[in-house]
Design an enzyme around this catalytic site. Sequence first.
Site, PDB file in Angstrom:
ATOM      1  N   HIS A 164      -9.801  -4.359  10.796  1.00 54.83           N
ATOM      2  CA  HIS A 164     -10.449  -4.176   9.492  1.00 54.83           C
ATOM      3  C   HIS A 164     -11.710  -3.313   9.563  1.00 54.83           C
ATOM      4  O   HIS A 164     -12.492  -3.301   8.625  1.00 54.83           O
ATOM      5  CB  HIS A 164     -10.838  -5.535   8.891  1.00 54.83           C
ATOM      6  N   GLU A 174       0.816  -1.220   0.000  1.00 57.96           N
ATOM      7  CA  GLU A 174       0.000   0.000   0.000  1.00 57.96           C
ATOM      8  C   GLU A 174       0.847   1.266   0.000  1.00 57.96           C
ATOM      9  O   GLU A 174       0.534   2.226  -0.716  1.00 57.96           O
ATOM     10  CB  GLU A 174      -0.963   0.016   1.188  1.00 57.96           C
TER      11      GLU A 174
HETATM   12  C1  LIG Z   1      -2.176  -4.266   4.556  1.00 61.94           C
HETATM   13  C2  LIG Z   1      -3.165  -5.221   4.045  1.00 61.94           C
HETATM   14  N1  LIG Z   1      -3.494  -5.186   2.737  1.00 61.94           N
HETATM   15  C3  LIG Z   1      -4.392  -6.050   2.235  1.00 61.94           C
HETATM   16  C4  LIG Z   1      -5.000  -6.967   3.047  1.00 61.94           C
HETATM   17  C5  LIG Z   1      -6.053  -7.908   2.474  1.00 61.94           C
HETATM   18  N2  LIG Z   1      -5.485  -9.231   2.349  1.00 61.94           N
HETATM   19  C6  LIG Z   1      -5.619 -10.115   3.350  1.00 61.94           C
HETATM   20  S1  LIG Z   1      -4.832 -11.504   3.036  1.00 61.94           S
HETATM   21  C7  LIG Z   1      -4.306 -10.995   1.545  1.00 61.94           C
HETATM   22  C8  LIG Z   1      -3.471 -11.893   0.708  1.00 61.94           C
HETATM   23  C9  LIG Z   1      -2.191 -12.279   1.373  1.00 61.94           C
HETATM   24  O1  LIG Z   1      -1.567 -13.322   0.707  1.00 61.94           O
HETATM   25  P1  LIG Z   1      -0.305 -14.080   1.265  1.00 61.94           P
HETATM   26  O2  LIG Z   1       0.619 -13.115   1.923  1.00 61.94           O
HETATM   27  O3  LIG Z   1       0.246 -14.889   0.168  1.00 61.94           O
HETATM   28  O4  LIG Z   1      -0.861 -15.017   2.417  1.00 61.94           O
HETATM   29  P2  LIG Z   1      -1.932 -16.208   2.300  1.00 61.94           P
HETATM   30  O5  LIG Z   1      -3.278 -15.590   2.405  1.00 61.94           O
HETATM   31  O6  LIG Z   1      -1.715 -16.904   1.020  1.00 61.94           O
HETATM   32  O7  LIG Z   1      -1.684 -17.072   3.485  1.00 61.94           O
HETATM   33  C10 LIG Z   1      -4.769  -9.709   1.299  1.00 61.94           C
HETATM   34  C11 LIG Z   1      -4.517  -8.942   0.065  1.00 61.94           C
HETATM   35  C12 LIG Z   1      -4.672  -6.961   4.414  1.00 61.94           C
HETATM   36  N3  LIG Z   1      -5.252  -7.782   5.297  1.00 61.94           N
HETATM   37  N4  LIG Z   1      -3.738  -6.097   4.881  1.00 61.94           N
END
Ligand SMILES: Cc1ncc(C[n+]2csc(CCOP(=O)(O)OP(=O)(O)O)c2C)c(N)n1
Lengths: 367, 325
Positions: B129, B60
């Site tokens: 959130h 972000e």
């Molecule tokens: C700062 C922030 N940006 C976006 C999100 C929304 N979000 C939650 S999980 C996720 C994907 C994360 O993927 P990864 O790091 O590969 O972990 P996984 O879910 O595959 O375990 C996103 C975009 C968030 N929670 N926090």
Amino acid sequence: MSNPAATIVEKPRASPAASAAVNASLAPAAKIALHRTMVRIRRFEERSLHLYKDAKDNVKIGGFLHLYIGQEAVAVGCCSLMGKDDHVITAYRDHGHAIAVGMELNPLMAELCGKATGCSKGKGGSMHFFAPDKNYWGGHGIVGGQIPLGAGLAYGIKYKGLKGAAMAFLGDGAVNQGAVHEAYNLAALWSLPVVFVIENNGYSMGTSQARSSAGDLAKRAEGYGMAWGVIDGHDLYEVRAGMDKFLRAAREQSKPAVVEIRTYRYRGHSVADPDPPNSTYRTKAEIEEYRRTKDPIQVFQNALVAEGVLTAALIEQIDNDAREEVERSVEFTRASPYPTAADIQSDVYWETDNPSQRKSQGRLFFD
Amino acid sequence: MPVITYREAIRHALAEELARDANVVVLGEEVAQFNGAYKVTEGLLEKFGPARIVDTPISEAGFIGMGIGASMLGVRPVMELMFWSFYSVAFDQILNNAANVRYMSGGQINCPIVIRGPANGGTNVGATHSHTPENVLANHPGVKVAVPSTPADAKGLLKSAIRDNDPVFFLENTILYGTEGEVPEGEVVIPLGLADVKRTGTDLTIVTYGRCVLHSLAAADLLQKEHDISVEVVDLRTIRPLDMDTVLASVAKTHRVLIVEEQKPFASVGSQLAYMIQREAFDELDGPIHRLATVDAPAIYSPPVEAEQLPNPQRVLNAALAALG
Ligand SMILES: Cc1ncc(C[n+]2csc(CCOP(=O)(O)OP(=O)(O)O)c2C)c(N)n1
Ligand SMILES: [Mg+2]
């Protein structure tokens, strides 16, 4: 849902890591316990998904639910190496780690349903399991936000002169947060005993690794002069053998590292993300291929069968035990009360929870 | 007039502005191939292509800052935050760069950027959130803040926001995405800084915005039916600029004020409003200004309890009765 207990694959794959000292030294009972923990995680997660979709009065899950199915060998392998001064922190996909560090299922299921008997009194929910008494520091919702905390746990370990290490878990998408890089630099600059564990399950939500990250994930450590490695996360023996090396370097020489563990999630990012054919980013065939050839429970189970540690009867019993234990957690949850409206304002300040010891003046709350 | 959802209204505004101005681009996590975490941007990739509808990594600070930089050169980025709650990761970019660069450059540089996404509680997604940062954002001179409550307002305000030459922060609501309303076809442009009287009345003014407008209207119905009380509901629509004229005109009519907001009460939007109303309409008031806000604590997860932490029609009704003495 395939039942790992029901099938014993024809040709068990011999794990090259089985003979590593950290694995060879395990007694049969310890190996069975590792298998059992993975099965308990899977059954817990499957039941949670079912509950989410089929909510009943008094056992309902709201908000987000990120499942760990398919990734079990990562948390179980890593956490099985923990000594008394080792600490763990992870993101919102936190149920597997919670069970792997030894949290009981009752308070976890109750937390999912927002009950006062939950591990966080119903205040945190699925993303916020914590057990400081088990060196488990959560359970964090902001992608990458837990990683500086992981460096901080390592700082604390070092400052207190303990021979421990912190494991800070993050996803393949989280590696692109600035805070992660700042934490890498701090860890390397100050030789903090931390292993950053990237659980690469191939996707961040609907975005594949190739669409979100430039270059190799763990190799970024080189820029900070840190050690790094890549581990096959489908094989629990591999996880233990690979991680043991980095954890020892952290504990004994205060050396940080970045480790990528390759794994796969079977379910959507969260319950809101549909399975194929409605998925926008992967096929049913891809998931089935992982299930068929790389399922971490199946892979380890096969190895233990080949070693003569597990029998078909024992596999079945472990699975039945896990299902019953999960069912008991649902019953426990059903019988548990919700927090009350008055509870909303407890646990905000130490001082309001310990009024007789309050030292500050003035109003803490407004309206 | 066509009835569409709040989600569709935002999508239409995006599509129309993308078609109107080649400088408009949409960037954010999962906005393109995945069609948006909340499906607001569904179909835009197909229609406008990958050069204008862009999936970003989860960075972000990086991508919001990049959008601000591009806006200085005349690109008009509309950036999606999957949740406004994640603005904290990009706080420096938003509040040091977007809000200040015009001033620090003596007016030489503009930042025509829009940052949009949902900012609300009520869906049990917990403390990290559920932030409602309109007060934090509006505290910074140089920025504009819109919080639409209806599909028509969402469309009209977003089109204005995209055409605006200052940074505009546009706060939506995941619970409102599925709500429906009439939206005129074609060009709907609602100027930023114009409140809307959503219901006229004579006994009490409720000043509110966002989803609390719906709670207030529901409570107003009940107050009319069950208590014979006539409530006027003023929807601010934008927090900065703030349309005090409409608020004060209503106060001059009803002489009683209740502020309803889905905010933590301390230093909230309502705090500012209460100060301004008492300063500019003290003699019009027949009683103290009342306020209903979120119960002052981080957002609790527990679904049945979160419902009690937030404003709802019953809590608005009780607060209205209290405000009437
Ligand atoms: C700062 C922030 N940006 C976006 C999100 C929304 N979000 C939650 S999980 C996720 C994907 C994360 O993927 P990864 O790091 O590969 O972990 P996984 O879910 O595959 O375990 C996103 C975009 C968030 N929670 N926090
Ligand atoms: Mg991932």
